[in-house]
Design an enzyme around this catalytic site. Structure first.
Site, mmCIF file in Angstrom:
data_model
loop_
_atom_site.group_PDB
_atom_site.id
_atom_site.type_symbol
_atom_site.label_atom_id
_atom_site.label_comp_id
_atom_site.label_asym_id
_atom_site.label_seq_id
_atom_site.Cartn_x
_atom_site.Cartn_y
_atom_site.Cartn_z
ATOM 1 N N LYS A 19 0.926 -1.242 0.068
ATOM 2 C CA LYS A 19 -0.042 0.012 -0.001
ATOM 3 C C LYS A 19 0.974 1.288 -0.113
ATOM 4 O O LYS A 19 1.985 1.086 0.490
ATOM 5 C CB LYS A 19 -0.843 -0.334 1.317
ATOM 6 N N GLY B 76 -19.507 7.492 -1.680
ATOM 7 C CA GLY B 76 -18.506 7.768 -2.519
ATOM 8 C C GLY B 76 -18.350 7.276 -3.898
ATOM 9 O O GLY B 76 -19.430 6.570 -4.539
ATOM 10 N N HIS B 77 -17.246 6.760 -4.332
ATOM 11 C CA HIS B 77 -16.885 6.170 -5.753
ATOM 12 C C HIS B 77 -17.661 4.732 -5.756
ATOM 13 O O HIS B 77 -18.509 4.527 -6.754
ATOM 14 C CB HIS B 77 -15.510 6.053 -5.999
ATOM 15 N N VAL B 78 -17.426 4.032 -4.535
ATOM 16 C CA VAL B 78 -17.863 2.550 -4.510
ATOM 17 C C VAL B 78 -19.357 2.592 -4.053
ATOM 18 O O VAL B 78 -20.414 2.253 -4.610
ATOM 19 C CB VAL B 78 -17.169 1.691 -3.732
ATOM 20 N N GLY C 293 -21.731 5.737 3.348
ATOM 21 C CA GLY C 293 -20.496 6.342 2.483
ATOM 22 C C GLY C 293 -20.850 6.285 0.998
ATOM 23 O O GLY C 293 -20.866 5.133 0.292
HETATM 24 P P1 NAI Z 1 -14.384 7.780 -1.557
HETATM 25 O O1 NAI Z 1 -13.654 8.832 -0.832
HETATM 26 O O2 NAI Z 1 -14.907 7.964 -3.006
HETATM 27 O O3 NAI Z 1 -15.706 7.691 -0.765
HETATM 28 C C1 NAI Z 1 -15.899 7.519 0.872
HETATM 29 C C2 NAI Z 1 -17.292 8.357 1.120
HETATM 30 O O4 NAI Z 1 -17.652 8.268 2.584
HETATM 31 C C3 NAI Z 1 -17.510 9.975 0.868
HETATM 32 O O5 NAI Z 1 -18.582 10.198 0.238
HETATM 33 C C4 NAI Z 1 -17.428 10.516 2.238
HETATM 34 O O6 NAI Z 1 -17.876 11.721 2.400
HETATM 35 C C5 NAI Z 1 -17.941 9.245 3.145
HETATM 36 N N1 NAI Z 1 -17.640 9.252 4.624
HETATM 37 C C6 NAI Z 1 -16.417 9.533 4.996
HETATM 38 N N2 NAI Z 1 -16.289 9.233 6.421
HETATM 39 C C7 NAI Z 1 -17.735 8.798 6.576
HETATM 40 C C8 NAI Z 1 -18.258 8.491 7.861
HETATM 41 N N3 NAI Z 1 -17.732 8.463 8.985
HETATM 42 N N4 NAI Z 1 -19.654 8.120 7.609
HETATM 43 C C9 NAI Z 1 -20.346 8.277 6.529
HETATM 44 N N5 NAI Z 1 -19.636 8.458 5.463
HETATM 45 C C10 NAI Z 1 -18.561 8.962 5.322
HETATM 46 O O7 NAI Z 1 -14.012 6.416 -1.242
HETATM 47 P P2 NAI Z 1 -14.313 4.970 -2.281
HETATM 48 O O8 NAI Z 1 -13.396 4.937 -3.233
HETATM 49 O O9 NAI Z 1 -15.725 4.875 -2.482
HETATM 50 O O10 NAI Z 1 -13.848 3.756 -1.039
HETATM 51 C C11 NAI Z 1 -14.684 3.743 -0.023
HETATM 52 C C12 NAI Z 1 -14.016 2.549 0.725
HETATM 53 O O11 NAI Z 1 -13.954 1.361 0.033
HETATM 54 C C13 NAI Z 1 -12.790 2.621 1.292
HETATM 55 O O12 NAI Z 1 -12.722 2.278 2.676
HETATM 56 C C14 NAI Z 1 -11.869 2.026 0.364
HETATM 57 O O13 NAI Z 1 -10.516 1.785 1.161
HETATM 58 C C15 NAI Z 1 -12.521 0.911 0.114
HETATM 59 N N6 NAI Z 1 -12.272 0.428 -1.248
HETATM 60 C C16 NAI Z 1 -12.502 0.932 -2.355
HETATM 61 C C17 NAI Z 1 -12.204 0.416 -3.541
HETATM 62 C C18 NAI Z 1 -12.379 1.323 -4.847
HETATM 63 O O14 NAI Z 1 -12.301 0.285 -5.983
HETATM 64 N N7 NAI Z 1 -12.305 2.570 -4.757
HETATM 65 C C19 NAI Z 1 -11.521 -0.989 -3.550
HETATM 66 C C20 NAI Z 1 -11.520 -1.583 -2.362
HETATM 67 C C21 NAI Z 1 -11.909 -0.812 -1.216
#
Ligand code: NAI
Length: 349
Positions: A76, A183-185, A181
């Site tokens: 990482k 976000g992207h996922v 959450g």
């Molecule tokens: P992102 O940064 O696009 O989205 C995260 C979202 O969670 C944001 O909308 C943020 O405002 C929200 N957030 C942050 N803290 C929060 C809380 N305490 N309560 C509620 N919402 C909160 O991240 P992404 O890429 O969607 O990833 C999400 C999770 O999935 C991360 O833990 C990441 O490590 C994991 N992940 C992501 C992958 C990917 O392909 N993007 C692959 C494998 C794991």
């Protein structure tokens, strides 16, 4: 950080030459292949918090790649940003990414980077100015683009296996689900679950995400309350550590299956959830879809193949749940065994 946490092959920490920012690469294992894991760009309270995070995330990547049957090790990357996402200047961001590219290059291919929380496919194009050991590049740069849609597909697949095990059918229609959450996922997962007929409640710390909740016809709950909502499935898709000591006793979901890495603040909480009758889907099984996609990019990209492998997570999760039942162990313990068996096989040969 305790000594027991450091069973990694290598940890490199340095200050960026251009940016001065603290950055690190943790290589947990290269037993199965080069260590691949995303670059997290985050504003931590202290550099030590960031280092502890990158070490734990790197070992999770070893388990994820091994359990998914990929010829990859676990690693990482980390940039401890001195500014929050909202205040980070374009110039500093670029300098930090170029510095990180130099760090990756100095590792001679033992570590391959990709996007993670706080970084995007476009950021990987900047890193690629300094090293070829980068994947998850934009399509315009010959890459496969953002891996998040594949992560969402994989989480849904894992969820179907869990739902089948708990309720006897892999159908999501009519189930009550909470996605934390967006976000992207999380946003993509919520859209997929909505399309599959689930009844949704969603949550995010960013109030702008209420718009998406409205478009999905989903209910909204404040982040602190999300864990307590009575539901069939809780999908943690924000940051790690969402389930700690206290919240493990408060969860009122039948199943926890989401995208976040390191959902449990401590792996021992898997047993506590199991005792309370909550099926906790090991995160490194459920969220492997993005890693699968970037792995395919490294190997020569074929979207159909990546999609089929991400959908296969349903079968892997079934296998984990069957082993967990047959051997009276938590799904997390069963998933860990599955990954270790593959690693041991390589070490023996
Ligand atoms: P992102 O940064 O696009 O989205 C995260 C979202 O969670 C944001 O909308 C943020 O405002 C929200 N957030 C942050 N803290 C929060 C809380 N305490 N309560 C509620 N919402 C909160 O991240 P992404 O890429 O969607 O990833 C999400 C999770 O999935 C991360 O833990 C990441 O490590 C994991 N992940 C992501 C992958 C990917 O392909 N993007 C692959 C494998 C794991």
């Amino acid at each position: 950080m305790t000594g027991a946490d450091f069973d990694h092959e290598e940890l490199v920490v340095r200050h960026g030459e251009r940016s001065g920012a603290t950055m690190a690469v943790a290589i947990h294992s290269t037993a199965l292949g080069p260590a691949l894991g995303g670059l997290r760009l985050w504003h931590y309270e202290s550099d030590a918090d960031g280092i502890a995070d990158v070490l734990r995330l790197a070992s999770g990547m070893t388990m994820k790649a091994a359990a998914a049957g990929l010829d990859l090790g676990g690693g990482k990357g980390l940039i401890c940003s001195p500014a929050t996402a909202a205040t980070l200047s374009w110039t500093l961001r670029r300098e930090m990414l170029l510095d990180f590219g130099d760090l990756v290059e100095s590792l001679g291919g033992r570590y391959i980077t990709a996007e993670d929380v706080g970084t995007s496919a476009e950021d990987m194009a900047t890193v690629a100015e300094r090293t070829a050991n980068v994947t998850g590049l934009p399509k315009s740069n010959g890459g496969a683009g953002d891996p998040s849609p594949f992560t969402a597909i994989g989480v849904e697949a894992a969820m179907r296996a869990c739902v089948e095990s708990r309720f006897g059918s892999r159908e999501l229609r009519g189930l009550g689900a909470v996605v934390v959450g967006l976000g992207h996922v999380g946003a993509r997962l919520a859209m997929r679950m909505r399309a599959a007929g689930a009844r949704l409640v969603v949550s995010d710390t960013d109030p702008r995400k209420r718009d998406l909740a409205q478009r999905l016809g989903a209910g909204w709950v404040e982040p602190g309350e999300a864990i307590k909502v009575e539901c069939d499935v809780l999908a943690p898709c924000a940051m790690g550590g969402a389930i700690g000591e206290a919240s493990a006793d408060r969860v009122r979901a039948q199943i926890i299956c989401g995208a976040a890495n390191n959902q449990l603040a401590d792996d021992r909480l898997a047993a506590r959830l199991d005792q309370r009758g909550v099926l906790y889907a090991p995160d490194f099984i459920a969220n492997a879809g993005g890693l699968i996609n970037v792995y395919r990019e490294v190997r020569g990209y074929d979207e159909d193949r990546a999609l089929a492998m991400a959908m296969d997570i349903e079968q892997t999760m079934r296998q984990v749940l069957a082993a967990s039942e047959a051997r009276s162990m938590t799904p997390l313990a069963a998933a860990t065994e599955l990954a270790r068996e593959r690693l041991d096989l390589v070490v023996r040969n």
